[in-house]
Design a protein around this motif. Sequence first.
Motif, PDB file in Angstrom:
ATOM      1  N   SER A  15      13.835  -5.232   1.858  1.00  7.04           N
ATOM      2  CA  SER A  15      13.031  -4.363   0.852  1.00  7.04           C
ATOM      3  C   SER A  15      13.764  -3.987   0.236  1.00  7.04           C
ATOM      4  CB  SER A  15      11.865  -3.457   2.813  1.00  7.04           C
ATOM      5  OG  SER A  15      12.821  -3.010   2.728  1.00  7.04           O
ATOM      6  N   GLU A  40      13.376 -10.092   6.999  1.00  5.76           N
ATOM      7  CA  GLU A  40      12.505 -12.016   6.263  1.00  5.76           C
ATOM      8  C   GLU A  40      13.697 -12.978   5.376  1.00  5.76           C
ATOM      9  OE1 GLU A  40       8.836 -10.554   4.659  1.00  5.76           O
ATOM     10  OE2 GLU A  40       9.071  -8.252   5.583  1.00  5.76           O
ATOM     11  N   TYR A  45      10.600  -7.542  -2.327  1.00  2.49           N
ATOM     12  CA  TYR A  45       8.694  -7.421  -3.077  1.00  2.49           C
ATOM     13  C   TYR A  45       8.068  -6.319  -2.087  1.00  2.49           C
ATOM     14  CZ  TYR A  45       6.795  -8.546   1.731  1.00  2.49           C
ATOM     15  OH  TYR A  45       7.300  -8.510   3.180  1.00  2.49           O
ATOM     16  N   ASN A  46       6.784  -6.221  -3.396  1.00  3.13           N
ATOM     17  CA  ASN A  46       6.227  -5.110  -3.554  1.00  3.13           C
ATOM     18  C   ASN A  46       5.269  -4.674  -2.671  1.00  3.13           C
ATOM     19  OD1 ASN A  46       5.252  -2.608  -4.462  1.00  3.13           O
ATOM     20  ND2 ASN A  46       4.589  -3.163  -6.089  1.00  3.13           N
ATOM     21  N   ARG A  47       5.468  -3.845  -1.320  1.00  2.00           N
ATOM     22  CA  ARG A  47       4.367  -4.332  -0.058  1.00  2.00           C
ATOM     23  C   ARG A  47       2.640  -3.077  -0.222  1.00  2.00           C
ATOM     24  NH1 ARG A  47       7.291  -5.871   4.347  1.00  2.00           N
ATOM     25  NH2 ARG A  47       9.179  -5.404   4.022  1.00  2.00           N
ATOM     26  N   LEU A  50      -0.197  -5.444  -1.086  1.00  2.16           N
ATOM     27  CA  LEU A  50      -0.567  -6.911   0.186  1.00  2.16           C
ATOM     28  C   LEU A  50      -2.231  -6.315   0.724  1.00  2.16           C
ATOM     29  CD1 LEU A  50       2.295  -6.814   2.381  1.00  2.16           C
ATOM     30  CD2 LEU A  50       1.593  -8.727   0.823  1.00  2.16           C
ATOM     31  N   LEU A  64       4.133 -10.580  -6.440  1.00  4.12           N
ATOM     32  CA  LEU A  64       5.072  -9.354  -5.369  1.00  4.12           C
ATOM     33  C   LEU A  64       6.383  -9.347  -5.193  1.00  4.12           C
ATOM     34  CD1 LEU A  64       2.650  -9.978  -1.917  1.00  4.12           C
ATOM     35  CD2 LEU A  64       3.150  -7.808  -4.039  1.00  4.12           C
ATOM     36  N   ARG A 130       1.723  -6.013   6.790  1.00  2.81           N
ATOM     37  CA  ARG A 130       3.475  -5.051   6.459  1.00  2.81           C
ATOM     38  C   ARG A 130       4.321  -6.188   5.711  1.00  2.81           C
ATOM     39  NH1 ARG A 130       5.625  -0.925   5.396  1.00  2.81           N
ATOM     40  NH2 ARG A 130       8.233  -1.399   5.235  1.00  2.81           N
ATOM     41  N   THR A 131       3.637  -7.422   6.230  1.00  7.27           N
ATOM     42  CA  THR A 131       4.703  -8.640   5.309  1.00  7.27           C
ATOM     43  C   THR A 131       3.486  -9.102   4.483  1.00  7.27           C
ATOM     44  OG1 THR A 131       4.375  -9.864   6.754  1.00  7.27           O
ATOM     45  CG2 THR A 131       5.870  -8.470   7.563  1.00  7.27           C
ATOM     46  N   ILE A 132       3.992 -10.010   3.789  1.00 11.95           N
ATOM     47  CA  ILE A 132       3.466 -11.544   3.238  1.00 11.95           C
ATOM     48  C   ILE A 132       3.173 -12.701   4.072  1.00 11.95           C
ATOM     49  CG2 ILE A 132       4.015 -13.468   2.198  1.00 11.95           C
ATOM     50  CD1 ILE A 132       5.860 -12.053   0.121  1.00 11.95           C
ATOM     51  N   TRP A 298       5.723   5.017  -1.333  1.00 15.85           N
ATOM     52  CA  TRP A 298       5.880   3.968  -2.489  1.00 15.85           C
ATOM     53  C   TRP A 298       7.342   4.398  -2.887  1.00 15.85           C
ATOM     54  CZ3 TRP A 298       6.561   3.009  -7.359  1.00 15.85           C
ATOM     55  CH2 TRP A 298       7.276   2.081  -7.939  1.00 15.85           C
TER      56      TRP A 298
END
Length: 405
Positions: A15, A40, A45-47, A50, A64, A130-132, A298
């Motif tokens: 991540s 994953e 990617y930027n969370r 989301l 993202l 939490r994820t894409i 972040w």
Amino acid sequence: MTRPHTGRVVVAGASMGGLRAAEHLRAAGWTGPITVVGAEPHMPYNRPPLSKEVLAGTDSFDSLALTPKASTADVEWRLGAAVVSADLDRRRLGLEGGDVLAFDGLVAATGVRARRLNHPGPTAGRHTVRTIDDARALAGALVPGARVVVVGAGFIGCEVAATALGLGVRDVTVVDPEPLPMLRALGDPLARELLRRHTERGVRFALGDGVAGFSGADRVTGVVLGDGTTLSADVVVEAVGSVPNTEWLQGNGLDLSDGVRTDRHLRVGGLPHVVAVGDVARFPNARYDGVPRRVEHWSIPTDTARHAARVLAAHLAGGEPDPAPFAPLPTFWSDQHDLRLQSFGSPALGMADVRVLEGDLTGDAVVGYHDDGTLVGVVALGGPAAVGAAARHRAQLVRQPVPTA
């Protein structure tokens, strides 16, 4: 005399923290091979979007993706294969599927996963963010007319509730055992004002009670509270915190009670060839009281990666790290409806002395958090003017001396 850069660094976790670790290893002068392993199938990617822009459909999932720096063009990426075990003394990692990776240096960057509620009832219709893949599934469920119950009134819960209303979902209820939303993060005055603003915009709250179970046969139809009340629901979002991904490190004699405990240089278990970064790292911050804590903001993946990479690169080259301890200034923001929360420092350490520094809580305001009279954190609530005012107080936080002992 330093050793040439031979051997390999493996970064466990693909991540933001893993990517930043690889970039900062190169910036610190490490020229040897780097392998980044991720559970994953996606590149880093930027969370934060989301639960906001991406869930709302204003930004695409493709937006993202984080762009690696050119210095990491030769980094090997092994995605879709989680790290499942580690032997830190023999310097071996076991991957899902049976492969084994040898390393000379290791970066633990496996982050966290969404915590799930272990209550009776169906699982279909229950979501996390939490994820894409999580966000894609939830976005398809947030349709006009849906009855949405969000369990958890923290950052993610409040953001999802606001986003759902913006999508035309008119029946949104947030459940939390605390009496106010985001109480632990913001303290009573701001949390109370946040409740007022959410309620004014149409979010309902069921506060002061927890979840006892879920109703429904094949799919969730309601959330059962501790007092027996059932809230009708077509969609349930579980925003009840996170669980650090540390199982792969068990058996190495480490303190894994809440993430991976590190020393003041982010080294793990007294081993100079192992460091931890990002959400999984529990580190002492010399800027405050030196108590090891995990910080899920972040800014932390980049801050920890920068420091840990220098420490690890120095060790692998036969040198010593800079003696200055790690002392980041945590930063977070949260967009909810048409307002922004912007924070600098560590408000949680100053909950006993909370003061409005600028403005008024019913409009734009900057709130300060103090420990023994010293400002340790600021939070802005409102529009650009409040965020700009908070940035001025950030300068005061940065200027404060950091203990070196």
